[in-house]
Design a protein around this motif. Structure first.
Motif, PDB file in Angstrom:
ATOM      1  N   UNK A 130    -159.923 -11.487 -11.099  1.00  0.00           N
ATOM      2  CA  UNK A 130    -161.101 -12.347 -11.087  1.00  0.00           C
ATOM      3  C   UNK A 130    -160.703 -13.815 -11.066  1.00  0.00           C
ATOM      4  N   UNK A 131    -159.769 -14.193 -11.929  1.00  0.00           N
ATOM      5  CA  UNK A 131    -159.334 -15.591 -11.982  1.00  0.00           C
ATOM      6  C   UNK A 131    -158.587 -15.988 -10.720  1.00  0.00           C
ATOM      7  N   UNK A 132    -157.778 -15.074 -10.201  1.00  0.00           N
ATOM      8  CA  UNK A 132    -157.014 -15.389  -8.988  1.00  0.00           C
ATOM      9  C   UNK A 132    -157.949 -15.601  -7.798  1.00  0.00           C
ATOM     10  N   UNK A 133    -158.914 -14.695  -7.646  1.00  0.00           N
ATOM     11  CA  UNK A 133    -159.813 -14.773  -6.495  1.00  0.00           C
ATOM     12  C   UNK A 133    -160.720 -15.998  -6.549  1.00  0.00           C
ATOM     13  N   UNK A 134    -161.199 -16.341  -7.739  1.00  0.00           N
ATOM     14  CA  UNK A 134    -162.231 -17.374  -7.844  1.00  0.00           C
ATOM     15  C   UNK A 134    -161.702 -18.753  -8.211  1.00  0.00           C
ATOM     16  N   UNK A 135    -160.466 -18.813  -8.720  1.00  0.00           N
ATOM     17  CA  UNK A 135    -159.969 -20.109  -9.188  1.00  0.00           C
ATOM     18  C   UNK A 135    -158.525 -20.374  -8.785  1.00  0.00           C
ATOM     19  N   UNK A 136    -157.614 -19.511  -9.229  1.00  0.00           N
ATOM     20  CA  UNK A 136    -156.188 -19.827  -9.123  1.00  0.00           C
ATOM     21  C   UNK A 136    -155.713 -19.926  -7.682  1.00  0.00           C
ATOM     22  N   UNK A 137    -156.294 -19.132  -6.784  1.00  0.00           N
ATOM     23  CA  UNK A 137    -155.873 -19.162  -5.381  1.00  0.00           C
ATOM     24  C   UNK A 137    -156.416 -20.378  -4.641  1.00  0.00           C
ATOM     25  N   UNK A 138    -157.298 -21.133  -5.290  1.00  0.00           N
ATOM     26  CA  UNK A 138    -157.949 -22.254  -4.622  1.00  0.00           C
ATOM     27  C   UNK A 138    -157.414 -23.614  -5.056  1.00  0.00           C
ATOM     28  N   UNK A 139    -156.461 -23.600  -6.000  1.00  0.00           N
ATOM     29  CA  UNK A 139    -155.856 -24.841  -6.469  1.00  0.00           C
ATOM     30  C   UNK A 139    -154.342 -24.659  -6.479  1.00  0.00           C
ATOM     31  N   UNK A 140    -153.584 -25.778  -6.405  1.00  0.00           N
ATOM     32  CA  UNK A 140    -152.127 -25.680  -6.239  1.00  0.00           C
ATOM     33  C   UNK A 140    -151.364 -25.426  -7.535  1.00  0.00           C
ATOM     34  N   UNK A 141    -151.683 -24.323  -8.203  1.00  0.00           N
ATOM     35  CA  UNK A 141    -150.943 -23.917  -9.401  1.00  0.00           C
ATOM     36  C   UNK A 141    -149.649 -23.230  -8.971  1.00  0.00           C
ATOM     37  N   UNK A 142    -148.565 -23.495  -9.664  1.00  0.00           N
ATOM     38  CA  UNK A 142    -147.274 -22.875  -9.352  1.00  0.00           C
ATOM     39  C   UNK A 142    -147.321 -21.400  -9.759  1.00  0.00           C
ATOM     40  N   UNK A 143    -147.068 -20.471  -8.824  1.00  0.00           N
ATOM     41  CA  UNK A 143    -147.214 -19.036  -9.130  1.00  0.00           C
ATOM     42  C   UNK A 143    -146.428 -18.579 -10.353  1.00  0.00           C
ATOM     43  N   UNK A 144    -145.242 -19.123 -10.557  1.00  0.00           N
ATOM     44  CA  UNK A 144    -144.420 -18.693 -11.694  1.00  0.00           C
ATOM     45  C   UNK A 144    -144.974 -19.173 -13.029  1.00  0.00           C
ATOM     46  N   UNK A 145    -145.964 -20.054 -12.990  1.00  0.00           N
ATOM     47  CA  UNK A 145    -146.601 -20.536 -14.207  1.00  0.00           C
ATOM     48  C   UNK A 145    -147.787 -19.660 -14.622  1.00  0.00           C
ATOM     49  N   UNK A 146    -148.086 -18.647 -13.812  1.00  0.00           N
ATOM     50  CA  UNK A 146    -149.204 -17.747 -14.092  1.00  0.00           C
ATOM     51  C   UNK A 146    -148.657 -16.495 -14.758  1.00  0.00           C
ATOM     52  N   UNK A 147    -149.011 -16.287 -16.017  1.00  0.00           N
ATOM     53  CA  UNK A 147    -148.419 -15.200 -16.808  1.00  0.00           C
ATOM     54  C   UNK A 147    -149.456 -14.104 -17.053  1.00  0.00           C
ATOM     55  N   UNK A 148    -149.448 -13.130 -16.152  1.00  0.00           N
ATOM     56  CA  UNK A 148    -150.323 -11.968 -16.301  1.00  0.00           C
ATOM     57  C   UNK A 148    -149.583 -10.863 -17.046  1.00  0.00           C
ATOM     58  N   UNK A 149    -150.316  -9.826 -17.445  1.00  0.00           N
ATOM     59  CA  UNK A 149    -149.683  -8.754 -18.216  1.00  0.00           C
ATOM     60  C   UNK A 149    -148.910  -7.808 -17.298  1.00  0.00           C
ATOM     61  N   UNK A 150    -148.035  -7.017 -17.877  1.00  0.00           N
ATOM     62  CA  UNK A 150    -147.358  -5.927 -17.175  1.00  0.00           C
ATOM     63  C   UNK A 150    -148.353  -4.779 -17.057  1.00  0.00           C
ATOM     64  N   UNK A 151    -148.803  -4.508 -15.846  1.00  0.00           N
ATOM     65  CA  UNK A 151    -149.850  -3.502 -15.640  1.00  0.00           C
ATOM     66  C   UNK A 151    -149.295  -2.117 -15.329  1.00  0.00           C
ATOM     67  N   UNK A 152    -147.991  -1.915 -15.518  1.00  0.00           N
ATOM     68  CA  UNK A 152    -147.376  -0.628 -15.188  1.00  0.00           C
ATOM     69  C   UNK A 152    -147.040   0.189 -16.425  1.00  0.00           C
ATOM     70  N   UNK A 153    -147.411  -0.303 -17.598  1.00  0.00           N
ATOM     71  CA  UNK A 153    -147.055   0.360 -18.859  1.00  0.00           C
ATOM     72  C   UNK A 153    -148.320   0.624 -19.676  1.00  0.00           C
ATOM     73  N   UNK A 154    -148.145   1.249 -20.820  1.00  0.00           N
ATOM     74  CA  UNK A 154    -149.279   1.544 -21.690  1.00  0.00           C
ATOM     75  C   UNK A 154    -149.842   0.262 -22.302  1.00  0.00           C
TER      76      UNK A 154
END
Length: 301
Positions: A130-154
């Motif tokens: 949601x944040x990526x589609x509506x905000x983060x992809x529209x401004x020049x934020x450095x991708x490595x500064x975006x800390x999402x969770x590990x979605x492959x584990x419990x």
């Protein structure tokens, strides 16, 4: 862009209300309530900003975030901000527009999530998506500064992993550390609020509300789907330099009343009511519908 409107400042102190002033202000159709109420034997100061329209709320929210970003970058060289999901992200949309898209120092932003659903990053329920589609992809934020969770584990492993990432960034001072505990001190934690008064994924009467030792915890029985989530704990939320809670609509009015007004021990408590930085500032962003049950709300007409 702005038109002149009447601004009413109200001080709420231990339940007593006094109208201090009524003046002209360039902030259109805004009613500002500044609250100071008792908490745990001391005082808590908070600011309530009540707006006539969602558009005005969104503009004020963008101004607020941009000002905190500028101050944090000037002081620390970075801006560590934690987001939630839901309608909050849409209300942040003006940050993608002029002047903010050009004036905010996006390269200094570090993005985190105060809570996240444990689903794939491309899943419709993902706060990251949601944040990526509506905000983060529209401004020049450095991708490595975006800390999402590990979605492959419990959910439990995702919470542990996320806390480890935050601890490393506290060590490197990307995130400040609280001077009254070992908790991280985010520059801003932005929270929405549900009709039940939940913030992040801290739901009423849930054991996660009692977690004192972990920075990030997990739940597998969320009362609203999806059931598996990770969430910041109250000690982390209350260690932030700034916390903003955004609530709009009639469905939130009762929870706003329970969270903000001094309703006493006989009334049910809501998690939003115990979200209060110990050495920081809390600001509520409300529309008139969400504020309609507040004590003194007759002054907002």
């Amino acid at each position: 862009m702005h038109v002149e409107a009447r601004k009413i400042t109200i001080i709420i102190h231990f339940g007593f209300i006094a109208v201090l002033s009524s003046i002209k202000t360039p902030s259109a159709n805004a009613v500002e309530l500044v609250g100071s109420m008792a908490l745990s034997g001391g005082h808590k100061d908070r600011e309530l900003r009540v707006h006539e329209s969602l558009d005005e709320l969104s503009t004020d929210l963008a101004d607020y975030i941009a000002e905190l970003s500028e101050a944090s970058v000037k002081e620390r060289g970075v801006f560590a901000i934690a987001l939630s999901g839901g309608s909050l992200i849409g209300l942040m949309g003006k940050l993608c527009e002029a002047p903010y898209n050009k004036t905010v120092d996006w390269a200094k932003w570090y993005i985190f999530w105060a809570d996240e659903r444990v689903v794939a990053k491309n899943h419709a329920d993902s706060n990251y998506k949601l944040a990526k589609d509506r905000l983060l992809s529209k401004v020049p934020i450095i991708p490595s500064h975006v800390h999402s969770i590990n979605d492959t584990v419990s959910a439990e492993e995702a919470a542990d992993d996320y806390e480890f990432v935050i601890r490393q960034l506290v060590k490197s001072r990307v995130i400040s550390v609280s001077d009254i505990s070992d908790c991280p001190k985010f520059d801003l934690i932005l929270l929405g609020m549900g009709p039940d008064g939940h913030v992040a994924s801290l739901f009423p009467n849930h054991s996660a509300l009692e977690e004192k030792d972990e920075w990030v915890t997990f739940i597998t029985d969320s009362p609203k789907p999806p059931p598996e989530r990770i969430t910041f704990t109250l000690p982390v939320i209350n260690s932030a330099s700034n916390v903003a809670i955004v609530a709009t609509g009639d469905s939130k009015a009762e929870a706003v009343h329970l969270a903000v007004d001094d309703v006493g021990s006989d009334s049910p408590s809501v998690p939003a009511g115990v979200a209060q930085p110990l050495k920081g500032k809390l600001v509520w962003f409300l529309d008139k519908a969400a504020a309609s049950k507040l004590e003194g709300s007759q002054f907002s007409a």
